[in-house]
Design an enzyme around this catalytic site. Structure first.
Site, PDB file in Angstrom:
ATOM      1  N   ASP A 222       0.923  -1.110  -0.111  1.00 36.64           N
ATOM      2  CA  ASP A 222       0.135   0.139   0.055  1.00 36.64           C
ATOM      3  C   ASP A 222       0.742   1.426   0.179  1.00 36.64           C
ATOM      4  O   ASP A 222       0.576   2.142  -0.825  1.00 36.64           O
ATOM      5  CB  ASP A 222      -0.935   0.165   1.275  1.00 36.64           C
ATOM      6  CG  ASP A 222      -0.444  -0.345   2.526  1.00 36.64           C
ATOM      7  OD1 ASP A 222       0.767  -1.005   2.495  1.00 36.64           O
ATOM      8  OD2 ASP A 222      -1.205  -0.437   3.532  1.00 36.64           O
ATOM      9  N   ASP A 246       0.650  -7.245 -10.759  1.00 40.84           N
ATOM     10  CA  ASP A 246      -0.224  -7.079 -11.848  1.00 40.84           C
ATOM     11  C   ASP A 246      -0.828  -5.469 -11.640  1.00 40.84           C
ATOM     12  O   ASP A 246      -1.009  -4.868 -12.628  1.00 40.84           O
ATOM     13  CB  ASP A 246      -1.451  -7.911 -11.703  1.00 40.84           C
ATOM     14  CG  ASP A 246      -2.598  -7.749 -12.670  1.00 40.84           C
ATOM     15  OD1 ASP A 246      -2.363  -7.380 -13.932  1.00 40.84           O
ATOM     16  OD2 ASP A 246      -3.829  -7.581 -12.196  1.00 40.84           O
ATOM     17  N   ASP A 250       0.750  -1.861 -13.766  1.00 38.19           N
ATOM     18  CA  ASP A 250      -0.362  -0.895 -14.463  1.00 38.19           C
ATOM     19  C   ASP A 250      -0.265   0.564 -14.164  1.00 38.19           C
ATOM     20  O   ASP A 250      -0.335   1.245 -15.073  1.00 38.19           O
ATOM     21  CB  ASP A 250      -2.035  -1.517 -14.245  1.00 38.19           C
ATOM     22  CG  ASP A 250      -2.366  -2.489 -15.330  1.00 38.19           C
ATOM     23  OD1 ASP A 250      -1.555  -2.902 -16.123  1.00 38.19           O
ATOM     24  OD2 ASP A 250      -3.489  -2.753 -15.581  1.00 38.19           O
TER      25      ASP A 250
END
Ligand code: IPM
Ligand code: MN
Length: 353
Positions: A222, A246, A250
């Protein structure tokens, strides 16, 4: 050099962007006197339509018999909103990763001089950013068993599972990459909550003494999600799990100005695979508007992987020239001066010839 290249264009914009990358690959082949043998294979929704299987055995054969795989994208909206679909295009990609044992997904983020102003971040934050994720690709939440639904269908479960050797082999690539770069490694986990996170941290801590020159940082996922857009220049090499990788890659890919720019490599036991990060972008499929740069740069990573460094460098140089000269698709074009996918591919291939 003789090279066997498997071409898996896939779905959506995959075929269009792979076509452009192939123009560039062929220009390199000719200019540098290589001999490349091209074989095609189906994967994803197009493979389901043709054979019922998203990763047919014939495609696996083609990949296994090749030196490298160039892959476009998979995915089709027909399947996205149908949770009951028995076979899904994404299963093809996961199956391909599993069968080829591509346990590491290498996803770089770097900037382009001509495009800094396109970044959603302030220029001084992004300028000079250059980091690379090593995302674990064949384990974790994506593959852990059990996964499924309760008999009544009112409960669903996924399992996050990692073994020490799985983490070690990925971490090794991360440490080695750090040695060749700025000698900084960030281990991204959720060790404050997850048992798998604590395993990742323990493995990295055990390995760190073998790489005394590398500064190792441990950071919760986080916090990385936040810091990545605040201080992207702080990072060099990051290693993380399949799921976290993943998501974070992005996030990282768009800070350069467009998702259509970043390449990736998946490496492991069998044939390595090279693909753009952006996915199938179905809204643009067949319109000749998608950005082919990420796929062209994936071809550069492919040449680099087989040791053809000059070839890779030339592709990168010409891509930079295309961006500086405004030979770009609509996602990065200024004042409506957009070029088509094929025009960008022709320009880049033409400069190499
Ligand atoms: C990616 C994609 C895939 C993934 C999907 C298409 C299965 O998002 O390569 O990042 O989640 O790994
Ligand atoms: Mn993804």
């Amino acid at each position: 050099m003789k090279l066997k290249l498997a071409v898996l264009a896939g779905d959506g914009i995959g075929p269009e962007v792979v076509d452009q990358a192939l123009k560039v690959v062929k220009a390199i082949e000719k200019k540098y006197n290589h001999e490349i043998e091209y074989s095609e294979g189906l994967v994803g929704a197009c493979a389901i339509d043709a054979t019922g299987n998203p990763y047919p055995d014939a495609t696996h054969e083609v990949c296994m018999n090749s030196d490298v795989v160039l892959f476009g994208a998979i995915g089709d909206p027909r399947f996205d909103n149908d949770p009951s679909a028995k076979v899904r295009p994404e299963q093809g990609l996961l199956e391909m990763r599993r069968k080829l044992q591509l346990f590491a997904n290498v996803r770089p983020t770097f900037t382009f001089p001509g495009l800094l102003h396109r970044s959603p971040l302030k220029e001084d934050r992004i300028e000079g950013s250059d980091f690379v994720f090593f995302r674990e690709l064949t384990g974790g939440l994506y593959f852990g068993q059990p996964q499924g639904r309760s008999e009544k269908g009112d409960k669903a479960f996924d399992t996050c599972f990692y073994t020490k050797p799985e983490v070690e082999r990925l971490a090794k690539l991360g440490f080695e990459a750090a040695m060749k770069r700025k000698k900084k490694l960030t281990v991204v986990d959720k060790a404050n909550v997850l048992a798998t996170g604590r395993l990742w941290r323990e493995v990295a801590q055990d390995m760190a003494p073998q790489y005394p020159e590398v500064t190792v940082e441990y950071e919760f996922v986080d916090a990385v999600a936040m810091r990545l857009i605040q201080w992207p220049k702080d990072y060099d090499v990051l290693i993380t799990t399949n799921m976290f990788g993943d998501i974070l890659t992005d996030e990282a890919s768009v800070i350069t100005g467009s998702m259509g720019l970043m390449p990736s490599a998946s490496v492991g036991v069998h044939t390595a695979l090279f693909e753009p990060i952006h996915g199938s972008y179905p809204q643009a499929a067949g319109k000749n508007i998608a950005n082919p740069v990420a796929t062209i740069l994936s071809a550069a990573m492919m040449f680099e992987h087989v040791g053809l460094l000059d070839e890779a460098a030339e592709i990168r140089k010409v891509v930079n020239e295309s961006l500086v000269s405004g030979i770009v698709t609509e996602d990065v074009a200024e004042d409506g001066k957009a070029h088509s996918t094929s025009a960008v591919g022709d320009w880049i291939a033409g400069k190499i010839a």
